[in-house]
Write a protein that holds these residues in place. Sequence first.
Motif, PDB file in Angstrom:
ATOM      1  N   SER A  14       0.825  -1.214   0.000  1.00 26.03           N
ATOM      2  CA  SER A  14       0.000   0.000   0.000  1.00 26.03           C
ATOM      3  C   SER A  14       0.859   1.263   0.000  1.00 26.03           C
ATOM      4  O   SER A  14       1.136   1.870   1.033  1.00 26.03           O
ATOM      5  N   TRP A  16       0.140   4.188  -1.074  1.00 24.84           N
ATOM      6  CA  TRP A  16      -0.552   5.409  -0.624  1.00 24.84           C
ATOM      7  C   TRP A  16      -0.578   5.469   0.888  1.00 24.84           C
ATOM      8  O   TRP A  16      -0.506   6.554   1.474  1.00 24.84           O
ATOM      9  N   LYS A  55     -11.234   3.868  -0.384  1.00 26.04           N
ATOM     10  CA  LYS A  55      -9.779   3.682  -0.533  1.00 26.04           C
ATOM     11  C   LYS A  55      -9.093   3.933   0.800  1.00 26.04           C
ATOM     12  O   LYS A  55      -9.594   4.689   1.642  1.00 26.04           O
ATOM     13  N   VAL A  56      -7.936   3.332   0.966  1.00 20.44           N
ATOM     14  CA  VAL A  56      -7.046   3.693   2.067  1.00 20.44           C
ATOM     15  C   VAL A  56      -5.889   4.481   1.462  1.00 20.44           C
ATOM     16  O   VAL A  56      -5.570   4.272   0.298  1.00 20.44           O
ATOM     17  N   ASP A  68      -7.498  10.388   1.458  1.00 17.80           N
ATOM     18  CA  ASP A  68      -6.525  10.749   0.426  1.00 17.80           C
ATOM     19  C   ASP A  68      -5.182  11.128   1.065  1.00 17.80           C
ATOM     20  O   ASP A  68      -5.108  11.990   1.938  1.00 17.80           O
ATOM     21  N   SER A  69      -4.136  10.468   0.570  1.00 15.59           N
ATOM     22  CA  SER A  69      -2.807  10.576   1.186  1.00 15.59           C
ATOM     23  C   SER A  69      -2.317  12.019   1.324  1.00 15.59           C
ATOM     24  O   SER A  69      -1.809  12.411   2.379  1.00 15.59           O
ATOM     25  N   HIS A 104       1.608  12.846  -6.782  1.00 10.55           N
ATOM     26  CA  HIS A 104       0.277  12.362  -6.415  1.00 10.55           C
ATOM     27  C   HIS A 104      -0.581  12.092  -7.644  1.00 10.55           C
ATOM     28  O   HIS A 104      -1.416  11.190  -7.637  1.00 10.55           O
TER      29      HIS A 104
END
Length: 211
Positions: A14, A16, A55-56, A68-69, A104
């Motif tokens: 993962s 993100w 989402k993660v 969102d990261s 991003h």
Amino acid sequence: MARLVLVVGTKRYSSWSLRPWLALKQAGLPFDEVLIALRQPDTKARILEHSPSGKVPLLKDGELLVWDSLAICEYVAELACAVPLWPENRSARAVARAVSAEMHSGFMGLRQHLPMDVAQSITLPELPAEALPDIARVQEIWNDCRSRFGAGGDFLFGRWSVADAMFAPVVTRLHTYGVPLNGVSQAYVEAALAVPAMQEWIEAAKLADPV
Ligand SMILES: N[C@@H](CCC(=O)N[C@@H](CS)C(=O)NCC(=O)O)C(=O)O
């Protein structure tokens, strides 16, 4: 104040999730972690129990949800006022935001053809052609940031910043696939990998069940 909770995906894959996890660690903010196994039949349903985007990563601060990261990294930078997570100089900060946003929203060739797997070293017969322009652009960015703004430390803007969080999964990919780099980029990869929080994530990924 409620304790922060970060919902992340499988640490091996993962990319993100790694970014805001590093930002929280570097900021020294305590947080609990909820880990969701990616690539499972129930992954989407489990993520949707927490995250409206499906989402993660997702950060919970009491009632507040931040998904969102990059948005999470921005929020963490606001919380962590004692530890600056963006460069203090306005020009450096603008460029740090520009390269973070570029990371991003782009680099699809690199993302698709050299997927993150921090638990392995993988030798490819040759690098995928689709990833080559991205590898060149990443090195251009790193060389530019290091030469213009990097004097105060080993990171893109000297001291560690959100820009380093955003590029952390690129660092691991280039390392995993043994991509040959110019001297400045190689030194940066080594500095970024040596960050204790990065080592902690990689060790946890290696110890986890393979999924
Ligand atoms: N733009 C998002 C992307 C998040 C994302 O794509 N996360 C992946 C895991 S790394 C995910 O949640 N995948 C699960 C799924 O799509 O079911 C961000 O920056 O946080």
